[in-house]
Write an enzyme that holds these catalytic residues in place. Structure first.
Site, mmCIF file in Angstrom:
data_model
loop_
_atom_site.group_PDB
_atom_site.id
_atom_site.type_symbol
_atom_site.label_atom_id
_atom_site.label_comp_id
_atom_site.label_asym_id
_atom_site.label_seq_id
_atom_site.Cartn_x
_atom_site.Cartn_y
_atom_site.Cartn_z
ATOM 1 N N SER A 43 57.057 91.805 81.501
ATOM 2 C CA SER A 43 56.290 92.436 82.548
ATOM 3 C C SER A 43 56.883 91.924 83.859
ATOM 4 O O SER A 43 56.895 90.727 84.105
ATOM 5 C CB SER A 43 54.833 91.969 82.392
ATOM 6 O OG SER A 43 53.975 92.843 83.063
ATOM 7 N N ARG A 64 50.138 88.429 69.195
ATOM 8 C CA ARG A 64 49.153 87.887 70.141
ATOM 9 C C ARG A 64 48.721 86.511 69.685
ATOM 10 O O ARG A 64 47.930 86.372 68.777
ATOM 11 C CB ARG A 64 47.955 88.837 70.215
ATOM 12 C CG ARG A 64 47.138 88.757 71.471
ATOM 13 C CD ARG A 64 46.095 89.856 71.522
ATOM 14 N NE ARG A 64 46.691 91.175 71.646
ATOM 15 C CZ ARG A 64 47.104 91.717 72.801
ATOM 16 N NH1 ARG A 64 46.937 91.063 73.922
ATOM 17 N NH2 ARG A 64 47.654 92.910 72.827
ATOM 18 N N ARG A 82 58.025 87.426 70.730
ATOM 19 C CA ARG A 82 58.118 88.882 70.576
ATOM 20 C C ARG A 82 59.579 89.331 70.411
ATOM 21 O O ARG A 82 59.841 90.375 69.813
ATOM 22 C CB ARG A 82 57.446 89.587 71.762
ATOM 23 C CG ARG A 82 55.926 89.426 71.715
ATOM 24 C CD ARG A 82 55.192 90.335 72.667
ATOM 25 N NE ARG A 82 53.741 90.156 72.508
ATOM 26 C CZ ARG A 82 52.825 90.851 73.183
ATOM 27 N NH1 ARG A 82 53.202 91.776 74.056
ATOM 28 N NH2 ARG A 82 51.552 90.644 72.984
ATOM 29 N N GLU A 114 55.042 95.683 74.494
ATOM 30 C CA GLU A 114 55.440 94.973 75.711
ATOM 31 C C GLU A 114 56.132 93.656 75.371
ATOM 32 O O GLU A 114 55.626 92.850 74.600
ATOM 33 C CB GLU A 114 54.195 94.701 76.554
ATOM 34 C CG GLU A 114 54.476 93.901 77.805
ATOM 35 C CD GLU A 114 53.179 93.420 78.486
ATOM 36 O OE1 GLU A 114 52.130 94.049 78.276
ATOM 37 O OE2 GLU A 114 53.249 92.417 79.200
#
Length: 423
Positions: free
Chosen positions: A351, A276, A389, A348
């Site tokens: 999306s 994050r 990520r 995640e």
RNA sequence: GGAGGGAUGGCUGAGUGGCCGAAAGCGGCGGUCUUGAAAACCGUUGGGCGUUUACGCGCCCCGUGGGUUCGAAUCCUACUCCCUCCGCCA
């Protein structure tokens, strides 16, 4: 924006949607304002018609003789009354629109009911968790040991939630961007675009970030520009205020951009590593689709995003978000969650959403039907993928006992042929 | 940053105070002609909102917002964007 006609004529649909999402909203008040607005419109238009007729009369009289002073005086008064009505109408209309912009999109019927991410449905799983004969490390540990991720110095340069990538780490980030762009342009038929990383208020409103989520955005001082939180914002707005040709749909764009997010409310959550960040890189897929085919396009968009992880050979699963976890602008969203053995969790990494006409109505993106009518397109987008990520997933899934990282085969040509990162 | 010029329908481009939502040309669509096509000819061709079961009717829109006027695409004003020249700069 939801269709104002639906708000007016099928209030229960909106009411149910709000309940499913668990959102409070004073619908009765909105309807009241809408009624007031329409009454005012009718009143002013009637007056304007009268004024127009009188005006023409005067124009005619001017050609022959002169119009009477009384007529001109009457028109002047009429103009004043109209001005006054219009000022009231303007206030009411602004009020009405402001409220309308705060209503979230209506979830698609296939979206499961639920309150939190625990109610999301796993709809598919690809691959298996890799087996290790040692305790796999989290990427931040690997990154520091290999000296390819430096969080301390990034904090010194800027602050927390930033990363300094070094040597092979920086190279891998860059390689992934190129790999993703190449795959989507060459194999999936997307057109590459490189948009501005700052946008104006209107653009942010078009995709739904504003007016509701201003506190999550970085704003540039002394301007009305914002740093983009995702490429979705500039890329979807490429066609704002345009009428597209029906036969050119679907339009498909892929775009690499950095993304800037305040992540307000996430303090203390995922503070370690790349998870994050206030700034991260992302390759984004955006589609403008015909309303009749937008759900097929969502499925293929998801497959396009999944293809990156398949090609990299990393285990993941796909979740269908429940009504309570669905984003403000989305009708239906799939999350791709990648397996992270170093943290023992799914995270995640993409999306993929269909926004139906919600963003198109805000940004005025339309197409002309074969019958000559204009309709709103459906917009879709999905990460293809979040780059940081992905680095994280490669590091944790491809780590070896001695703390090295094997480079996935497809990435090697993008990294000068190296096959392993080690000390 | 300084000095000038500009913004009109899908495009080109007229329009400087009163049937101008806007001429004309191109393009698009429909038709006539043709075995088919081209050419030619005829017709048609912006968007939004309100109202209406519907046909329709009405209101608004000439970059955006304000102003002048009985009346604005046309006059004034602020802003935005584009172009040219100078300066600066990767």
């Amino acid at each position: 924006m939801v269709d104002p006609k639906i708000v007016r004529e099928k209030m229960d649909v909106i009411q149910k949607s709000l309940e499913k999402r668990g959102v409070e909203f004073d619908l009765a008040n909105l309807i009241k304002i809408d009624n007031e607005r329409r009454a005012l419109i009718q009143e002013t238009e009637k007056l304007k018609k009268e004024k127009n007729e009188l005006s023409e009369e005067i124009a005619r009289l001017k050609k022959k003789g002169m119009p009477s002073d009384e007529q001109i005086e009457h028109l002047r008064e009429l103009g004043q009354i109209i001005d006054e009505r219009e000022q009231r109408l303007k206030i009411v209309e602004k009020n009405w629109e402001d409220m309308l912009l705060l209503i979230p999109n209506i979830p698609h019927s296939s979206v499961p009911a639920g309150k939190t991410d625990h109610d999301n449905q796993v709809v598919m799983v690809w691959g298996n968790k890799p087996a290790f004969d040692f305790m796999p490390l989290a990427h931040w540990e690997l990154g520091e040991k290999l000296d390819i991720l430096d969080f301390k110095r990034a904090a010194k340069i800027t602050g927390s939630r930033f990363t300094l990538y070094k040597s092979s780490g920086a190279l891998m980030e860059r390689a992934l961007i190129n790999f993703m762009l190449d795959l989507h342009t060459r194999n999936h038929g997307y057109t590459e675009v490189l948009p501005p990383f700052m946008v104006n208020r209107e653009t942010m409103t078009g995709t739904g970030q504003l007016p509701k989520f201003e506190d999550e955005l970085f704003k540039i001082n002394d301007t009305d520009y914002f740093l983009i939180p995702t490429a979705e914002v500039p890329v979807t707005n490429i066609h704002s205020n345009e009428i597209l040709k029906e036969e050119e749909l679907p339009l498909k764009y892929v775009s690499y951009t950095p993304c800037f997010r305040k992540e307000a409310g996430a303090h203390g959550k995922d503070t370690r590593g790349l998870t994050r960040q206030h700034q991260f890189n992302k390759v984004e897929l955006v589609k403008f689709a015909h309303p009749e085919h937008s759900y097929e396009e969502l499925e293929s968009l998801l497959l396009d995003a999944e293809d990156i992880l398949k090609t990299l050979k990393i285990h993941y699963r796909v979740s269908l978000l429940c009504t309570g976890d669905l984003g403000f602008s989305a009708s239906k969203t799939y999350d791709i969650e990648v397996w992270l053995p170093g943290q023992n969790i799914y995270r995640e990494i993409s999306s993929c959403s269909n926004f139906e006409s919600f963003q198109a109505r805000r940004a005025k993106i339309r197409y002309r039907t074969h019958t000559g009518k204009t309709e709103f397109v459906h917009t879709l987008n999905g990460s293809g993928l979040a780059v940081g990520r992905t680095v994280m997933a490669i590091m944790e899934n491809y780590q070896t006992k001695d703390g090295s990282i094997i480079i996935p085969e497809v990435l090697r040509p993008y990294m000068g042929g190296i096959s392993i990162i080690s000390r």
